[in-house]
Scaffold this active site. Structure first.
Site, PDB file in Angstrom:
ATOM      1  N   LYS A 123       0.830  -1.200   0.000  1.00  0.00           N
ATOM      2  CA  LYS A 123       0.000   0.000   0.000  1.00  0.00           C
ATOM      3  C   LYS A 123       0.864   1.250   0.000  1.00  0.00           C
ATOM      4  CE  LYS A 123      -1.767   2.773   2.979  1.00  0.00           C
ATOM      5  NZ  LYS A 123      -1.877   4.025   2.194  1.00  0.00           N
ATOM      6  N   GLY A 126       6.551   4.951   8.755  1.00  0.00           N
ATOM      7  CA  GLY A 126       5.718   6.140   8.883  1.00  0.00           C
ATOM      8  C   GLY A 126       5.859   6.729  10.272  1.00  0.00           C
ATOM      9  N   THR A 166       5.507   7.459  14.280  1.00  0.00           N
ATOM     10  CA  THR A 166       5.582   6.611  15.472  1.00  0.00           C
ATOM     11  C   THR A 166       4.176   6.339  16.014  1.00  0.00           C
ATOM     12  OG1 THR A 166       7.797   7.399  15.969  1.00  0.00           O
ATOM     13  CG2 THR A 166       6.553   6.511  17.810  1.00  0.00           C
ATOM     14  N   GLU A 180       9.562   1.052  10.932  1.00  0.00           N
ATOM     15  CA  GLU A 180      10.560   2.110  10.717  1.00  0.00           C
ATOM     16  C   GLU A 180       9.841   3.420  10.981  1.00  0.00           C
ATOM     17  OE1 GLU A 180      13.635   1.654  10.271  1.00  0.00           O
ATOM     18  OE2 GLU A 180      13.870  -0.308   9.317  1.00  0.00           O
ATOM     19  N   CYS A 218      13.321  10.471   7.677  1.00  0.00           N
ATOM     20  CA  CYS A 218      13.391   9.978   9.051  1.00  0.00           C
ATOM     21  C   CYS A 218      14.816  10.026   9.583  1.00  0.00           C
ATOM     22  CB  CYS A 218      12.801   8.580   9.148  1.00  0.00           C
ATOM     23  SG  CYS A 218      13.406   7.467   7.888  1.00  0.00           S
ATOM     24  N   GLU A 275       9.814  15.469  16.104  1.00  0.00           N
ATOM     25  CA  GLU A 275      10.189  15.344  14.700  1.00  0.00           C
ATOM     26  C   GLU A 275       9.377  16.357  13.891  1.00  0.00           C
ATOM     27  OE1 GLU A 275       8.987  11.745  12.432  1.00  0.00           O
ATOM     28  OE2 GLU A 275      11.059  11.718  11.732  1.00  0.00           O
TER      29      GLU A 275
HETATM   30  P1  NAP Z   1       1.420   8.101   8.669  1.00  0.00           P
HETATM   31  O1  NAP Z   1       0.025   8.434   8.964  1.00  0.00           O
HETATM   32  O2  NAP Z   1       2.199   7.318   9.662  1.00  0.00           O
HETATM   33  O3  NAP Z   1       1.435   7.337   7.244  1.00  0.00           O
HETATM   34  C1  NAP Z   1       2.359   6.352   6.825  1.00  0.00           C
HETATM   35  C2  NAP Z   1       1.649   5.257   6.050  1.00  0.00           C
HETATM   36  O4  NAP Z   1       0.749   4.568   6.927  1.00  0.00           O
HETATM   37  C3  NAP Z   1       0.788   5.769   4.894  1.00  0.00           C
HETATM   38  O5  NAP Z   1       0.802   4.831   3.852  1.00  0.00           O
HETATM   39  C4  NAP Z   1      -0.584   5.831   5.536  1.00  0.00           C
HETATM   40  O6  NAP Z   1      -1.608   5.751   4.568  1.00  0.00           O
HETATM   41  C5  NAP Z   1      -0.572   4.598   6.398  1.00  0.00           C
HETATM   42  N1  NAP Z   1      -1.530   4.616   7.507  1.00  0.00           N
HETATM   43  C6  NAP Z   1      -2.055   5.694   8.130  1.00  0.00           C
HETATM   44  N2  NAP Z   1      -2.901   5.296   9.090  1.00  0.00           N
HETATM   45  C7  NAP Z   1      -2.921   3.945   9.083  1.00  0.00           C
HETATM   46  C8  NAP Z   1      -3.601   2.953   9.849  1.00  0.00           C
HETATM   47  N3  NAP Z   1      -4.427   3.280  10.820  1.00  0.00           N
HETATM   48  N4  NAP Z   1      -3.373   1.648   9.561  1.00  0.00           N
HETATM   49  C9  NAP Z   1      -2.520   1.301   8.585  1.00  0.00           C
HETATM   50  N5  NAP Z   1      -1.855   2.200   7.826  1.00  0.00           N
HETATM   51  C10 NAP Z   1      -2.038   3.511   8.078  1.00  0.00           C
HETATM   52  O7  NAP Z   1       2.259   9.393   8.361  1.00  0.00           O
HETATM   53  P2  NAP Z   1       1.677  10.783   7.767  1.00  0.00           P
HETATM   54  O8  NAP Z   1       0.356  11.129   8.377  1.00  0.00           O
HETATM   55  O9  NAP Z   1       1.756  10.680   6.308  1.00  0.00           O
HETATM   56  O10 NAP Z   1       2.798  11.788   8.294  1.00  0.00           O
HETATM   57  C11 NAP Z   1       2.709  12.303   9.620  1.00  0.00           C
HETATM   58  C12 NAP Z   1       4.075  12.386  10.269  1.00  0.00           C
HETATM   59  O11 NAP Z   1       4.679  11.085  10.311  1.00  0.00           O
HETATM   60  C13 NAP Z   1       5.119  13.216   9.541  1.00  0.00           C
HETATM   61  O12 NAP Z   1       4.987  14.569   9.814  1.00  0.00           O
HETATM   62  C14 NAP Z   1       6.404  12.622  10.065  1.00  0.00           C
HETATM   63  O13 NAP Z   1       6.748  13.180  11.313  1.00  0.00           O
HETATM   64  C15 NAP Z   1       6.080  11.163  10.222  1.00  0.00           C
HETATM   65  N6  NAP Z   1       6.551  10.334   9.091  1.00  0.00           N
HETATM   66  C16 NAP Z   1       7.668   9.593   9.237  1.00  0.00           C
HETATM   67  C17 NAP Z   1       8.120   8.825   8.189  1.00  0.00           C
HETATM   68  C18 NAP Z   1       9.348   7.988   8.293  1.00  0.00           C
HETATM   69  O14 NAP Z   1       9.992   7.696   7.289  1.00  0.00           O
HETATM   70  N7  NAP Z   1       9.704   7.511   9.466  1.00  0.00           N
HETATM   71  C19 NAP Z   1       7.438   8.827   6.972  1.00  0.00           C
HETATM   72  C20 NAP Z   1       6.282   9.599   6.852  1.00  0.00           C
HETATM   73  C21 NAP Z   1       5.852  10.335   7.918  1.00  0.00           C
HETATM   74  P3  NAP Z   1      -2.293   7.119   4.024  1.00  0.00           P
HETATM   75  O15 NAP Z   1      -1.215   8.125   3.862  1.00  0.00           O
HETATM   76  O16 NAP Z   1      -2.858   6.701   2.715  1.00  0.00           O
HETATM   77  O17 NAP Z   1      -3.305   7.477   5.023  1.00  0.00           O
END
Ligand code: NAP
Ligand code: MG
Length: 452
Positions: free
Chosen positions: A155, A208, A210, A230, A264, A356
């Site tokens: 996904k 994604g 934490t 991660e 990250c 972060e």
């Molecule tokens: P996120 O919500 O953690 O999204 C990461 C992935 O998980 C996306 O594919 C998202 O899908 C999916 N996801 C979201 N809710 C889910 C759930 N309940 N069950 C299963 N999968 C789920 O991250 P974000 O909202 O895009 O970003 C928010 C913050 O996360 C950023 O500001 C940053 O601090 C952090 N982040 C960290 C990393 C990293 O590499 N460690 C990467 C991205 C973000 P959808 O996007 O389609 O909802």
């Protein structure tokens, strides 16, 4: 009629294309098909599975510019980064194409017979990818998972589905059997959550935030489902006074502002030995002001926009709380721009020092000695990466050993090589990706005793 997501070019805020979003029923169907494809993929001779992965790598290689162009438009990545990212998928496939013939078990001495171990694939693996590095993070999951004999449902993030969809097509073009790698674009709360709850998915790899990662780990507990996480980071770049201060300052912006800080591994905290603090800042300022922040359709752009207006608002929220010491420029316009910004911090409780930001913001703080540097670097719930700049090799090694993080570099900011392990301490993650052992994380170790 399925829901549509309109992909937006973050540099211009203009729509690119509409992508249909998978429903819960679509996700179930993809998982069931992946489950049906598993026995034949698992049974394939190791050399044949290896050959298919090498073919997949060759097809990706033939489409590097096309994939890169999609990422420039969809994610606002610079051309240099986007080409590297597509090449990284190819390299991961080639590297893990060496794994099927090398999934060695052991023969363990026992009385009365023979004891051997096998690394058996798990079944269907669900990979959940964020928007910051859509191609590499997909490849780090699917290449070793497929090599070990699993089938994969993937996904992409709702915001950045285009390269993943194309990689799924290229896999078929390379001759991978149908349903061995299936890309399922959709919402995290629908498709991602279904990977966690569906009993036929035997492992979830999540990259994604934490917060969402913790929920996934809790959900996986219901089925004792394997999980790799991660997550976020707040990594430190520690600069000692004996280092080449001008060189350390010149490289520091690229260690945090690359991908507009949406990384990250971003070294978003800079710790500088007090005696070199002013000198370091005097070199950092021109380096930051000189960064080429341009629409990434311009090949010379060094930093693009943030991924979305929401991410832009989040990052601006952090900057509104502080005095910015100095900042670079942006091209302006409707894109989701934030200039590379430097903040000096005295209070280690400040939100900008602890959380972060995931944007082009770096916080700088002085330290007094080696012990103080290590204590400040470790004063965080995260532990993903970090850098140490010093000309004292002994100190470089001592500090690298003392910092609680998974990926440290001395006199360098590198974090990721596909052939070395990558992952976090503490709340930065669970498990490791990449490196020689990655396929093992997609297997169960089975022990068989045969009586004489
Ligand atoms: P996120 O919500 O953690 O999204 C990461 C992935 O998980 C996306 O594919 C998202 O899908 C999916 N996801 C979201 N809710 C889910 C759930 N309940 N069950 C299963 N999968 C789920 O991250 P974000 O909202 O895009 O970003 C928010 C913050 O996360 C950023 O500001 C940053 O601090 C952090 N982040 C960290 C990393 C990293 O590499 N460690 C990467 C991205 C973000 P959808 O996007 O389609 O909802
Ligand atoms: Mg989210």
């Amino acid at each position: 009629m399925s829901d549509l997501h309109t992909v937006i070019n973050p540099a211009t805020a203009k729509p690119v294309i509409d992508v249909p979003l998978a429903s819960l029923a679509d996700a179930d169907y993809a998982i069931e098909r992946a489950h049906a494809a598993f026995p034949a993929w698992k049974a394939l001779a190791p050399g044949e599975r290896a050959a298919l992965l090498r073919r997949f790598a060759a097809v990706v290689d033939a489409h590097i510019d096309e994939l890169a162009e999609l990422e420039v438009r969809n994610a606002g990545h610079t051309w240099g980064n986007a080409r590297w990212e597509a090449g990284n998928v190819r390299d991961c496939l080639n590297y893990y194409a060496g794994a099927p013939e090398r999934l060695f078990g052991r023969q363990i001495p026992v009385a009365g017979g023979v004891d051997v171990t096998f690394h058996e694939p798990l079944g269907v693996v669900g990979i959940i990818v964020p928007w910051n590095f859509p191609m590499p993070i997909a490849g780090w999951g699917f290449a070793p998972a497929l090599a070990a004999g699993n089938t994969v449902v993937l996904k992409p993030a709702e915001l950045t589905p285009l390269t993943a969809i194309r990689l799924g097509e290229l896999a078929l073009e390379a001759g991978l059997p149908a349903d061995v790698l299936t890309v399922v674009p959709g919402k995290g709360s629908v498709v991602g959550a279904r990977f966690v709850t569906h009993e036929l998915v035997r492992k979830v790899c999540f990259t994604g935030s934490t917060e969402v990662g913790k929920g996934i780990m809790r959900g996986c507990a219901d089925q004792v489902k394997r999980v790799t996480l991660e997550l976020g980071g707040k990594s430190a770049n520690i600069v000692f006074a004996d280092a080449d201060i001008a060189a350390a300052a010149a490289s520091a912006p690229y260690a945090v502002f690359d991908n507009a800080g949406q990384d990250c591994c971003a070294r978003s905290r800079i710790l500088v030995e007090r005696s070199a603090y002013d000198e370091f800042l005097s070199h950092l300022e021109p380096a930051v002001l000189g960064m080429r922040v341009l629409d990434p359709s311009d090949e010379s752009s060094e930093m693009g926009p943030l991924i979305s207006s929401q991410q832009q608002a989040t990052v601006r929220g952090y900057l509104d709380e502080v005095d910015v010491a100095f900042a670079g420029t942006t091209p302006g316009g409707d894109g989701f721009w934030v200039p590379p910004s430097v903040v000096t911090v005295e209070d280690p409780a400040a939100r900008i020092w602890r959380e972060e930001v995931f944007g082009p913001v770096v916080a700088v703080m002085p330290f007094d000695d080696e012990a103080d540097a290590v204590a400040k670097a470790n004063d965080t719930e995260y532990g993903l990466s970090g850098s140490i700049y010093t000309n004292d090799l002994g100190r470089g090694l001592r500090v690298a050993r003392a910092v609680d993080a998974g990926n440290l570099s001395v006199n360098s900011h590198s974090s990721v090589r596909y052939w070395t392990p990558f992952g976090g301490y503490k709340q930065s993650g669970l498990g490791r990706e990449l490196g020689p052992d990655a396929p093992m994380a997609f297997t169960e170790e089975k022990n068989v005793f045969i009586a004489h």
